[in-house]
Structures are given as structure tokens and as C-alpha cells.
Write a protein that holds these residues in place. Structure first.
Motif, PDB file in Angstrom:
ATOM      1  N   LEU A  34       0.838  -1.332  -0.013  1.00  0.00           N
ATOM      2  CA  LEU A  34       0.256  -0.014   0.052  1.00  0.00           C
ATOM      3  C   LEU A  34       0.739   1.174   0.044  1.00  0.00           C
ATOM      4  N   GLU A  35       1.127   1.759  -1.170  1.00  0.00           N
ATOM      5  CA  GLU A  35       1.869   3.009  -1.246  1.00  0.00           C
ATOM      6  C   GLU A  35       1.016   4.232  -1.210  1.00  0.00           C
ATOM      7  N   GLY A  36       1.131   4.892  -0.056  1.00  0.00           N
ATOM      8  CA  GLY A  36       0.262   5.932   0.283  1.00  0.00           C
ATOM      9  C   GLY A  36      -0.738   5.421   1.122  1.00  0.00           C
ATOM     10  N   VAL A  83      15.844   3.865   4.192  1.00  0.00           N
ATOM     11  CA  VAL A  83      16.080   5.339   4.582  1.00  0.00           C
ATOM     12  C   VAL A  83      15.237   6.368   3.411  1.00  0.00           C
ATOM     13  N   TYR A  84      15.737   7.639   3.078  1.00  0.00           N
ATOM     14  CA  TYR A  84      15.270   8.272   1.842  1.00  0.00           C
ATOM     15  C   TYR A  84      16.424   8.059   0.867  1.00  0.00           C
ATOM     16  N   MET A  85      15.743   8.437  -0.501  1.00  0.00           N
ATOM     17  CA  MET A  85      16.542   8.889  -1.602  1.00  0.00           C
ATOM     18  C   MET A  85      16.218   9.985  -2.058  1.00  0.00           C
ATOM     19  N   ILE A  89       6.655  17.064  -6.936  1.00  0.00           N
ATOM     20  CA  ILE A  89       7.439  16.958  -5.550  1.00  0.00           C
ATOM     21  C   ILE A  89       6.512  16.808  -4.475  1.00  0.00           C
ATOM     22  N   LEU A  90       7.009  15.825  -3.410  1.00  0.00           N
ATOM     23  CA  LEU A  90       6.292  15.753  -2.326  1.00  0.00           C
ATOM     24  C   LEU A  90       6.312  16.982  -1.367  1.00  0.00           C
ATOM     25  N   ASP A  91       5.162  17.559  -0.861  1.00  0.00           N
ATOM     26  CA  ASP A  91       4.759  18.716  -0.094  1.00  0.00           C
ATOM     27  C   ASP A  91       5.291  18.498   1.051  1.00  0.00           C
ATOM     28  N   ARG A  92       6.547  18.723   1.402  1.00  0.00           N
ATOM     29  CA  ARG A  92       7.535  18.554   2.746  1.00  0.00           C
ATOM     30  C   ARG A  92       8.171  19.903   3.265  1.00  0.00           C
ATOM     31  N   PRO A  93       8.051  20.298   4.245  1.00  0.00           N
ATOM     32  CA  PRO A  93       9.137  21.484   4.643  1.00  0.00           C
ATOM     33  C   PRO A  93      10.737  21.114   3.919  1.00  0.00           C
ATOM     34  N   ARG A  94      11.059  19.933   4.045  1.00  0.00           N
ATOM     35  CA  ARG A  94      12.462  19.693   3.440  1.00  0.00           C
ATOM     36  C   ARG A  94      12.531  20.083   1.991  1.00  0.00           C
ATOM     37  N   HIS A  95      11.463  20.170   1.241  1.00  0.00           N
ATOM     38  CA  HIS A  95      11.495  20.639   0.014  1.00  0.00           C
ATOM     39  C   HIS A  95      11.347  22.098  -0.417  1.00  0.00           C
ATOM     40  N   THR A 115       0.623  15.232  -1.298  1.00  0.00           N
ATOM     41  CA  THR A 115       1.079  14.864  -0.084  1.00  0.00           C
ATOM     42  C   THR A 115       1.753  13.667   0.222  1.00  0.00           C
ATOM     43  N   ASP A 116       1.684  12.485  -0.664  1.00  0.00           N
ATOM     44  CA  ASP A 116       2.251  11.296  -0.365  1.00  0.00           C
ATOM     45  C   ASP A 116       2.137  10.846  -1.845  1.00  0.00           C
ATOM     46  N   GLY A 117       3.003   9.747  -1.921  1.00  0.00           N
ATOM     47  CA  GLY A 117       2.951   8.805  -3.355  1.00  0.00           C
ATOM     48  C   GLY A 117       3.524   9.613  -4.530  1.00  0.00           C
ATOM     49  N   ASP A 118       4.911   9.791  -4.577  1.00  0.00           N
ATOM     50  CA  ASP A 118       5.509  10.093  -5.858  1.00  0.00           C
ATOM     51  C   ASP A 118       6.161   8.943  -6.517  1.00  0.00           C
ATOM     52  N   LEU A 119       5.685   7.807  -6.418  1.00  0.00           N
ATOM     53  CA  LEU A 119       6.088   6.677  -7.401  1.00  0.00           C
ATOM     54  C   LEU A 119       5.585   6.663  -8.671  1.00  0.00           C
ATOM     55  N   ALA A 159      13.310  14.064  -1.986  1.00  0.00           N
ATOM     56  CA  ALA A 159      13.469  13.069  -1.133  1.00  0.00           C
ATOM     57  C   ALA A 159      12.385  12.449  -0.670  1.00  0.00           C
ATOM     58  N   GLY A 160      12.355  11.015  -0.905  1.00  0.00           N
ATOM     59  CA  GLY A 160      11.352  10.155  -0.406  1.00  0.00           C
ATOM     60  C   GLY A 160      11.697   8.750   0.000  1.00  0.00           C
ATOM     61  N   GLY A 161      10.741   7.797   0.277  1.00  0.00           N
ATOM     62  CA  GLY A 161      11.275   6.611   0.621  1.00  0.00           C
ATOM     63  C   GLY A 161      12.385   5.925  -0.406  1.00  0.00           C
ATOM     64  N   SER A 162      13.195   5.103   0.223  1.00  0.00           N
ATOM     65  CA  SER A 162      14.431   4.649  -0.894  1.00  0.00           C
ATOM     66  C   SER A 162      13.743   3.494  -1.414  1.00  0.00           C
ATOM     67  N   GLY A 163      12.978   2.769  -0.824  1.00  0.00           N
ATOM     68  CA  GLY A 163      12.437   1.522  -1.542  1.00  0.00           C
ATOM     69  C   GLY A 163      11.278   1.931  -2.570  1.00  0.00           C
ATOM     70  N   GLU A 164      10.624   2.902  -2.489  1.00  0.00           N
ATOM     71  CA  GLU A 164       9.861   3.415  -3.465  1.00  0.00           C
ATOM     72  C   GLU A 164      10.677   3.974  -4.729  1.00  0.00           C
ATOM     73  N   ALA A 165      11.852   4.559  -4.285  1.00  0.00           N
ATOM     74  CA  ALA A 165      12.564   4.878  -5.391  1.00  0.00           C
ATOM     75  C   ALA A 165      13.346   3.691  -6.364  1.00  0.00           C
TER      76      ALA A 165
HETATM   77  C1  VTB Z   1       7.815   9.206   0.194  1.00  0.00           C
HETATM   78  C2  VTB Z   1       6.497   8.941  -0.627  1.00  0.00           C
HETATM   79  C3  VTB Z   1       5.644   8.010  -0.002  1.00  0.00           C
HETATM   80  O1  VTB Z   1       6.373   8.584   1.937  1.00  0.00           O
HETATM   81  O2  VTB Z   1       8.360   7.882   0.186  1.00  0.00           O
HETATM   82  C4  VTB Z   1       7.144   9.572   1.824  1.00  0.00           C
HETATM   83  O3  VTB Z   1       6.858   8.559  -1.976  1.00  0.00           O
HETATM   84  C5  VTB Z   1       8.461   9.583   2.686  1.00  0.00           C
HETATM   85  O4  VTB Z   1       8.486  10.832   2.937  1.00  0.00           O
HETATM   86  O5  VTB Z   1       4.438   7.691  -0.773  1.00  0.00           O
HETATM   87  P1  VTB Z   1       7.727  11.495   4.617  1.00  0.00           P
HETATM   88  O6  VTB Z   1       8.750  10.374   5.336  1.00  0.00           O
HETATM   89  O7  VTB Z   1       8.150  12.705   4.638  1.00  0.00           O
HETATM   90  O8  VTB Z   1       6.390  11.164   4.660  1.00  0.00           O
HETATM   91  C6  VTB Z   1       5.185   8.205   1.320  1.00  0.00           C
HETATM   92  O9  VTB Z   1       4.608   9.360   1.137  1.00  0.00           O
HETATM   93  C7  VTB Z   1       4.433   7.246   1.986  1.00  0.00           C
HETATM   94  O10 VTB Z   1       4.949   5.805   1.846  1.00  0.00           O
END
Ligand code: VTB
Length: 362
Positions: free
Chosen positions: A104-106, A135-137, A186-192, A210-214, A233-239
Motif C-alpha cells: 500500500l503505497e500511500g 532510508v530516503y533517496m 514533488i512531495l509537499d514537505r518542509p524539506r523541499h 502529500t504522499d506517493g511520488d512513485l 527526497a522520499g522513501g528509498s524503497g519507492e525509489a
Molecule cells: C515518500 C512517498 C511515499 O512516504 O516515500 C514518503 O513516496 C516519505 O516521506 O508515498 P515522509 O517520511 O516525509 O512521509 C510516502 O509518502 C508514503 O510511503
């Protein structure tokens, strides 16, 4: 003129994993997506994730293969199933695979019933997918037009360390348009924040998620999706999952591992704690303080020759429609699946158990 037999040649050229498992792979993400869809909008992301994980695991265990999870739900001690190192399949036959899953991505997107959630996985021959830590990529994902442009202009390359405008210029030139007409996801995060500012200053349009950039990464390789580049930057597995798909589709990804505490600008103390916690395990994977910052190209992220990928929509998305549930478990569900041979399938699957009451329509 005799026809070129392209499809036949591609099908016959497919590797053993693609031949044996690609038709099954799509059913696995379908099963996980249907399970998650039943929990859509209930505000319980743990439950939605849990049922997707269980469904995916049951399906994986029914396959005649010997598989091991390389990218999964976490370490053995923190994830009861689909943990890294878990072995799956009946072990019948001689197919051996590495597996990357995100059942479940997202999770938030499904729990909130908002667009963009999918079930996704990939497989390859052993060693065919980057076996990275959770970690993140930081990454940049682009479509095949950019690869073609880079081939014709060897001095102009997508570069993680270059200013944002440099990369946007290359994408714009590759697509024969101006930067104003480029859309960046791009993921909506303060880091970006800084990156988003630079993208806007360069003149490109931004779609914050907000989530899910795969899936948006995959969309860069699909004309008409309206997405031209994914950054951030987001999850390394998703990358890695993105890399598996984008390689098959002829696009590109460049990435670099980054610890979440570092990416999110947390305190020195938090960073030190994360280093202490994660570095020992990273070292067992060959990742050290010295090479952690190396740029990972697509051949590092998805080196496999026999890679298969499948993603199924749960809530509506740019490429995939949402899962429709009918009475009694019947469902209509939309997926994209593909293999290294080059076959890309969009499947609109309808599971009709109750034939009298589940009408088929176009
Ligand atoms: C990203 C995004 C995922 O988590 O990996 C994100 O691609 C990680 O960033 O869809 P945060 O730790 O800031 O949430 C997800 O949003 C959910 O797996």
C-alpha cells in the motif's frame, strides 16, 4: 510486405521470470489493492496497510518460485510479514527471485479516500534490484525524451548536484517546450521548501503531492500524463520500485541515499542517533560513510535483466483508475504491468463472481 513479428520476438525474448511470473504479478497487486480498497476512507491507515500486506503475502506464497523480500515492510523485528529477508513462494520449479514490495503505497491517501494510492511490486533475478536500507533517496526521475536528448547532447545531463534550473532546462529542451510548460511533481514537505521555491523561480509549474511520488515518476515516461519530472527526497524503497519501472519504460532516474533526519533538517543529536542506529546495518549492505553520498544511477538501482513490475490503483490516479467494488467482493480494477522484454500492459480487470448482479459494461 511480411510483418515484422515484433510482438512475437519480444514475447519469445522474455526472460524466465517474465514468462513465468508477469501474468501472475498483476493479480498480486490486484488482490492487495482490492483488500485495501475495502478500507478506503475509514481513517485507519494501519488497517488498510495490514490487509494489503496480508493479501499480497498470501498471493506471493501461492507462486511456484523461491523468492526473498529485498524491499519490504521493514526489518524482521518490526514487520510481522513481508519483512526484508522473508522467503516466499512454494519453492517448486527453478525460478529464484528478489522481490520489492509496497503493498500500500500511500497509506494516508487510502485512509483519507483521496487520490494517488496504489499497490505496487517488482521482481528480478537475484541481485537485480538495489538492496538498500530503509532510508530516503533524493532523486530526479525523467522520461525517455530526456535520455534521447542526453544522447544527442553529451555535455548536458540531468545532475542531482546541479541547480534546479539546469535540470529543468534539459527537460524543457528534450520536450521541445519552454520551462513554463514543464510540470514538476514533488512531495509537499518542509524539506523541499527551497527546491520548490527554485522550481517556481525557474518558471516551471509544480504539482505538490502529500504522499506517493512513485506513480508520478512512472508518469514522466508516459506522454499525456502531464508530468515531466519528479524531484525530491522520499522513501528509498519507492525509489527502487520507480527505477524498476522507469528502466523498462526507457526513462531515467538518478538518486542518492540520505538519512531522513538529515533530509528533514533535524537536530545534530537526532542525526547522531540515526547514524548510530542505522550505520551498522548499512555497512552490512556495503554502504559506508564514504560511499553513502554516491550518485546511484538506474543501473545501480535496477541492474536486473529480467525485471517485472506491476502497480494497481486503489484511489484514483493520473495513470490508474480507482478500484471499484461491487457486491459480494466483485471488483473492477486497473493496473499497469511490464517486463524487461518491453511489454507494457494496462489491464482493466473485472472479477465477476455474481454474474447475475454484476453487470459488465465498457
Ligand atoms: C515518500 C512517498 C511515499 O512516504 O516515500 C514518503 O513516496 C516519505 O516521506 O508515498 P515522509 O517520511 O516525509 O512521509 C510516502 O509518502 C508514503 O510511503
Amino acid at each position: 510486405m511480411t510483418h515484422p513479428k515484433t510482438a512475437e520476438k519480444m514475447m519469445n525474448g522474455a526472460g524466465p521470470i517474465e514468462r513465468a511470473l508477469l501474468p501472475r504479478l498483476v493479480h498480486i497487486t490486484e488482490a492487495a489493492a482490492i483488500a485495501a480498497a475495502y478500507q478506503m476512507g475509514r481513517g485507519d491507515k494501519m488497517l488498510a496497510d495490514h490487509v494489503a500486506v496480508e493479501a499480497m503475502r498470501r498471493m506471493l506464497n501461492s507462486l511456484d518460485m523461491k523468492g526473498v523480500i529485498k524491499i519490504g515492510e521493514g526489518e524482521r523485528d518490526e514487520a510481522p510479514m513481508l519483512f526484508i529477508g522473508e522467503e516466499l513462494g512454494t519453492c517448486k520449479g527453478d525460478i529464484v527471485v528478489d522481490i520489492a514490495v509496497d503493498p500500500l503505497e500511500g497509506t494516508n491517501l487510502t485512509a483519507d479516500g483521496v487520490p494517488g494510492s496504489i499497490s505496487v511490486m517488482a521482481m528480478s533475478e537475484p541481485g537485480g534490484l538495489f538492496h538498500g536500507p530503509d532510508v530516503y533517496m533524493d532523486k530526479i526521475v525523467v522520461g525517455p525524451d530526456v535520455i534521447r536528448y542526453e544522447k544527442n547532447h553529451p555535455d548536458e545531463r540531468i545532475d542531482l548536484d546541479a541547480p534546479v534550473v539546469h535540470n529543468l532546462q534539459i527537460v524543457a529542451k528534450a520536450l521541445k517546450r519552454s520551462i513554463d510548460e514543464i510540470v514538476v511533481v514533488i512531495l509537499d514537505r518542509p524539506r523541499h521548501q527551497q527546491k520548490i521555491k527554485e522550481i517556481r523561480e525557474a518558471g516551471a509549474r509544480v504539482r505538490l503531492v502529500t504522499d506517493g511520488d512513485l506513480m508520478p515518476g512512472i508518469a514522466t515516461a508516459i506522454r499525456g500524463s502531464g508530468i515531466h519530472i519528479v524531484m525530491g527526497a522520499g522513501g528509498s524503497g519507492e525509489a527502487v520500485l520507480t527505477a524498476a519501472a522507469i528502466k523498462i519504460l526507457g526513462g531515467d532516474i538518478v538518486a542518492r541515499l540520505v538519512l531522513p533526519t538529515v533530509a528533514n533538517g533535524e537536530s545534530e543529536e537526532m542525526i547522531a542517533r540515526e547514524i548510530e542506529e542505522k550505520m551498522p546495518r548499512l555497512r552490512t549492505m556495503g554502504i559506508t560513510e564514504d560511499n553513502m553520498n554516491d550518485v546511484l544511477d538506474i543501473n545501480k538501482l535496477a541492474p536486473g535483466k529480467d525485471v517485472i513490475f506491476s502497480a494497481t490503483g486503489i484511489t484514483p490516479g493520473q495513470l490508474l483508475r480507482e478500484a471499484n467494488l461491487f457486491g459480494g467482493g466483485d471488483a473492477r480494477i486497473h493496473s499497469i504491468s511490464m517486463g524487461s522484454s518491453g511489454v507494457v500492459q494496462f489491464t482493466d480487470t473485472i472479477y465477476v463472481r455474481d454474474k447475475e448482479n454484476t453487470p459488465l459494461y465498457l
